[in-house]
Scaffold this motif. Structure first.
Motif, PDB file in Angstrom:
ATOM      1  N   VAL A 106      -5.222   1.055 -16.717  1.00  0.00           N
ATOM      2  CA  VAL A 106      -6.404   0.164 -17.477  1.00  0.00           C
ATOM      3  C   VAL A 106      -6.057  -1.246 -16.974  1.00  0.00           C
ATOM      4  N   SER A 107      -4.665  -1.448 -16.823  1.00  0.00           N
ATOM      5  CA  SER A 107      -4.254  -3.074 -16.263  1.00  0.00           C
ATOM      6  C   SER A 107      -4.759  -3.092 -14.660  1.00  0.00           C
ATOM      7  N   THR A 108      -5.201  -4.413 -14.670  1.00  0.00           N
ATOM      8  CA  THR A 108      -5.409  -4.699 -13.143  1.00  0.00           C
ATOM      9  C   THR A 108      -4.141  -5.131 -12.272  1.00  0.00           C
ATOM     10  N   LYS A 109      -3.056  -5.428 -13.161  1.00  0.00           N
ATOM     11  CA  LYS A 109      -1.835  -5.686 -12.523  1.00  0.00           C
ATOM     12  C   LYS A 109      -1.365  -4.944 -11.695  1.00  0.00           C
ATOM     13  N   GLN A 110      -0.913  -5.183 -10.398  1.00  0.00           N
ATOM     14  CA  GLN A 110      -0.367  -4.298  -9.414  1.00  0.00           C
ATOM     15  C   GLN A 110       1.217  -4.553  -9.309  1.00  0.00           C
ATOM     16  N   HIS A 111       1.956  -3.427  -9.217  1.00  0.00           N
ATOM     17  CA  HIS A 111       3.292  -3.575  -9.036  1.00  0.00           C
ATOM     18  C   HIS A 111       3.358  -3.046  -7.601  1.00  0.00           C
ATOM     19  N   ARG A 112       4.276  -3.928  -6.747  1.00  0.00           N
ATOM     20  CA  ARG A 112       4.566  -3.647  -5.234  1.00  0.00           C
ATOM     21  C   ARG A 112       6.104  -3.757  -5.112  1.00  0.00           C
ATOM     22  N   LEU A 113       6.374  -3.140  -4.079  1.00  0.00           N
ATOM     23  CA  LEU A 113       7.835  -3.232  -3.500  1.00  0.00           C
ATOM     24  C   LEU A 113       8.273  -4.648  -3.302  1.00  0.00           C
ATOM     25  N   SER A 114       7.354  -5.609  -2.801  1.00  0.00           N
ATOM     26  CA  SER A 114       7.328  -6.791  -2.412  1.00  0.00           C
ATOM     27  C   SER A 114       7.942  -7.598  -3.500  1.00  0.00           C
ATOM     28  N   ASP A 115       7.588  -7.412  -4.827  1.00  0.00           N
ATOM     29  CA  ASP A 115       7.687  -8.043  -6.006  1.00  0.00           C
ATOM     30  C   ASP A 115       9.269  -8.078  -6.250  1.00  0.00           C
ATOM     31  N   LEU A 116      10.049  -7.060  -5.749  1.00  0.00           N
ATOM     32  CA  LEU A 116      11.321  -7.125  -5.648  1.00  0.00           C
ATOM     33  C   LEU A 116      11.757  -6.987  -7.194  1.00  0.00           C
ATOM     34  N   ASP A 117      11.055  -6.356  -8.202  1.00  0.00           N
ATOM     35  CA  ASP A 117      11.219  -6.476  -9.810  1.00  0.00           C
ATOM     36  C   ASP A 117      11.834  -5.175 -10.056  1.00  0.00           C
ATOM     37  N   PRO A 118      13.194  -5.019 -10.319  1.00  0.00           N
ATOM     38  CA  PRO A 118      14.000  -3.867 -10.499  1.00  0.00           C
ATOM     39  C   PRO A 118      13.316  -2.888 -11.847  1.00  0.00           C
ATOM     40  N   HIS A 119      12.723  -3.504 -12.662  1.00  0.00           N
ATOM     41  CA  HIS A 119      12.018  -2.993 -13.857  1.00  0.00           C
ATOM     42  C   HIS A 119      10.957  -2.155 -13.387  1.00  0.00           C
ATOM     43  N   TYR A 120      10.422  -2.440 -12.232  1.00  0.00           N
ATOM     44  CA  TYR A 120       9.322  -1.471 -11.909  1.00  0.00           C
ATOM     45  C   TYR A 120       9.669  -0.711 -10.428  1.00  0.00           C
ATOM     46  N   PHE A 121      10.967  -0.630 -10.211  1.00  0.00           N
ATOM     47  CA  PHE A 121      11.466  -0.010  -9.019  1.00  0.00           C
ATOM     48  C   PHE A 121      11.087   1.461  -9.179  1.00  0.00           C
ATOM     49  N   TRP A 122      10.238   1.940  -7.959  1.00  0.00           N
ATOM     50  CA  TRP A 122       9.926   3.365  -7.980  1.00  0.00           C
ATOM     51  C   TRP A 122       8.617   3.747  -9.004  1.00  0.00           C
ATOM     52  N   LYS A 123       8.112   2.347  -9.490  1.00  0.00           N
ATOM     53  CA  LYS A 123       6.734   2.759 -10.207  1.00  0.00           C
ATOM     54  C   LYS A 123       5.755   1.845  -9.349  1.00  0.00           C
ATOM     55  N   TRP A 124       5.743   1.678  -8.358  1.00  0.00           N
ATOM     56  CA  TRP A 124       4.745   1.170  -7.488  1.00  0.00           C
ATOM     57  C   TRP A 124       3.302   1.729  -7.412  1.00  0.00           C
ATOM     58  N   ASN A 125       2.217   0.739  -7.421  1.00  0.00           N
ATOM     59  CA  ASN A 125       0.821   1.273  -7.373  1.00  0.00           C
ATOM     60  C   ASN A 125       0.273   1.603  -6.043  1.00  0.00           C
ATOM     61  N   ALA A 126       1.035   1.124  -5.121  1.00  0.00           N
ATOM     62  CA  ALA A 126       0.564   1.438  -3.553  1.00  0.00           C
ATOM     63  C   ALA A 126       1.218   2.418  -3.029  1.00  0.00           C
ATOM     64  N   PHE A 127       0.696   3.514  -2.729  1.00  0.00           N
ATOM     65  CA  PHE A 127       1.529   4.707  -1.915  1.00  0.00           C
ATOM     66  C   PHE A 127       2.340   4.343  -0.817  1.00  0.00           C
ATOM     67  N   GLU A 128       1.638   3.200   0.158  1.00  0.00           N
ATOM     68  CA  GLU A 128       2.519   2.734   1.077  1.00  0.00           C
ATOM     69  C   GLU A 128       4.060   2.148   1.035  1.00  0.00           C
ATOM     70  N   ASP A 129       4.052   1.711  -0.388  1.00  0.00           N
ATOM     71  CA  ASP A 129       5.499   1.148  -0.567  1.00  0.00           C
ATOM     72  C   ASP A 129       6.581   1.967  -0.524  1.00  0.00           C
ATOM     73  N   TYR A 130       6.317   3.262  -0.941  1.00  0.00           N
ATOM     74  CA  TYR A 130       7.084   4.452  -0.787  1.00  0.00           C
ATOM     75  C   TYR A 130       7.726   4.952   0.480  1.00  0.00           C
ATOM     76  N   PRO A 131       6.765   5.227   1.547  1.00  0.00           N
ATOM     77  CA  PRO A 131       7.340   5.197   3.054  1.00  0.00           C
ATOM     78  C   PRO A 131       7.952   4.083   3.575  1.00  0.00           C
ATOM     79  N   LEU A 132       7.531   2.911   3.011  1.00  0.00           N
ATOM     80  CA  LEU A 132       8.195   1.502   3.632  1.00  0.00           C
ATOM     81  C   LEU A 132       9.557   1.617   2.830  1.00  0.00           C
ATOM     82  N   PHE A 133       9.828   1.971   1.861  1.00  0.00           N
ATOM     83  CA  PHE A 133      11.160   2.038   1.338  1.00  0.00           C
ATOM     84  C   PHE A 133      12.136   2.897   1.991  1.00  0.00           C
ATOM     85  N   CYS A 134      11.540   4.073   2.252  1.00  0.00           N
ATOM     86  CA  CYS A 134      12.204   5.411   2.899  1.00  0.00           C
ATOM     87  C   CYS A 134      12.431   4.852   4.488  1.00  0.00           C
ATOM     88  N   PHE A 135      11.631   4.006   5.032  1.00  0.00           N
ATOM     89  CA  PHE A 135      11.849   3.543   6.402  1.00  0.00           C
ATOM     90  C   PHE A 135      12.946   2.618   6.445  1.00  0.00           C
TER      91      PHE A 135
END
Length: 244
Positions: A106-135
């Motif tokens: 519902v919300s338009t706010k995006q949570h991304r790996l680049s935000d470095l917000d620990p509260h939203y760790f592994w709750k990112w909206n973009a799939f690309e952030d997950y392979p990037l973290f693993c890389f």
């Protein structure tokens, strides 16, 4: 008396090789099979709330560490291939979950790996952030392995960390069920297949004299599987009482 039947040595050897090949195939692909019914359940319900994506986090870390453990201590190739297949499977699960969550968001706010917000760790909206973290994790492991490959202590630590994370595979799901007071949305077939796979691979590790870390990991996983199945019974009973 009937003459004793003598089985040709070549036939016995071929049969043994076939059984060994089948067991190896089950080990490589069997670990990914439990996620097929969960994948289908998420597609059917168009909802990811019953499945903890932190299961994917735990398995990705465990299998990345296992690959680097193999570099330092080359155990069966079967287990290395199993890790590669599992990593691909976890990315497939995360890709589906991201698509479903973004569709229902519902919300338009995006949570991304680049935000470095620990509260939203592994709750990112973009799939690309997950392979990037693993890389990034893989690069870190590669650098440490290059520097400390000759250290037996470091290599054994890698193996211990890999099996520790793998042993905790079901823990995020156990905790999410407890938090939700429900197992709705979680595929019971997935947990039953976890149990069957853990029993099989623990036996496989013992028979093949794999490093002790592996069969200890399998034993812990079996205990967690049983706990989740008990949640299914308990929360299912609780739901029936409320409806009654």
């Amino acid at each position: 008396m009937d003459p004793q039947v003598v089985v040709p040595e070549e036939e016995t050897g071929a049969s043994w090789m076939l059984l060994s090949w089948l067991a190896s195939s089950v080990m490589i692909f069997g670990g990914s099979l439990p996620y097929v019914p969960q994948y289908q359940e998420i597609q059917r319900s168009n909802n990811t709330e019953g499945f903890s994506t932190r299961v994917c986090l735990v398995l990705l870390i465990a299998n990345i560490l296992r690959i680097f453990f193999w570099i330092g201590k080359q155990f069966e190739m079967t287990l290395l291939l199993q890790s590669v297949v599992m990593i691909v499977t976890m990315f497939a699960m995360l890709h589906l979950c991201c698509n479903i969550q973004n569709t229902n968001r519902v919300s338009t706010k995006q949570h991304r790996l680049s935000d470095l917000d620990p509260h939203y760790f592994w709750k990112w909206n973009a799939f690309e952030d997950y392979p990037l973290f693993c890389f990034g994790l893989s690069i870190l492991c590669a650098l440490l392995t290059m520097m400390l490959l000759d250290s037996a202590l470091f290599v054994e630590m890698l193996g211990s960390l890999a099996v520790f994370f793998e042993a905790m595979l079901g823990l995020p799901q156990l905790l999410q069920n407890f938090q939700n007071h429900s197992t709705k949305g979680m595929s019971v077939k997935m947990v039953l297949l976890w149990m069957a796979g853990d029993l099989f691979k623990t036996t496989y590790f013992l028979i093949n004299s794999s490093p002790s870390q592996f069969w200890v990991c399998g034993s812990v996983q079996i205990v967690i599987d049983v706990a989740i199945l008990l949640q299914v019974i308990f929360y299912g009973k609780d739901t029936r009482m409320k409806l009654g």
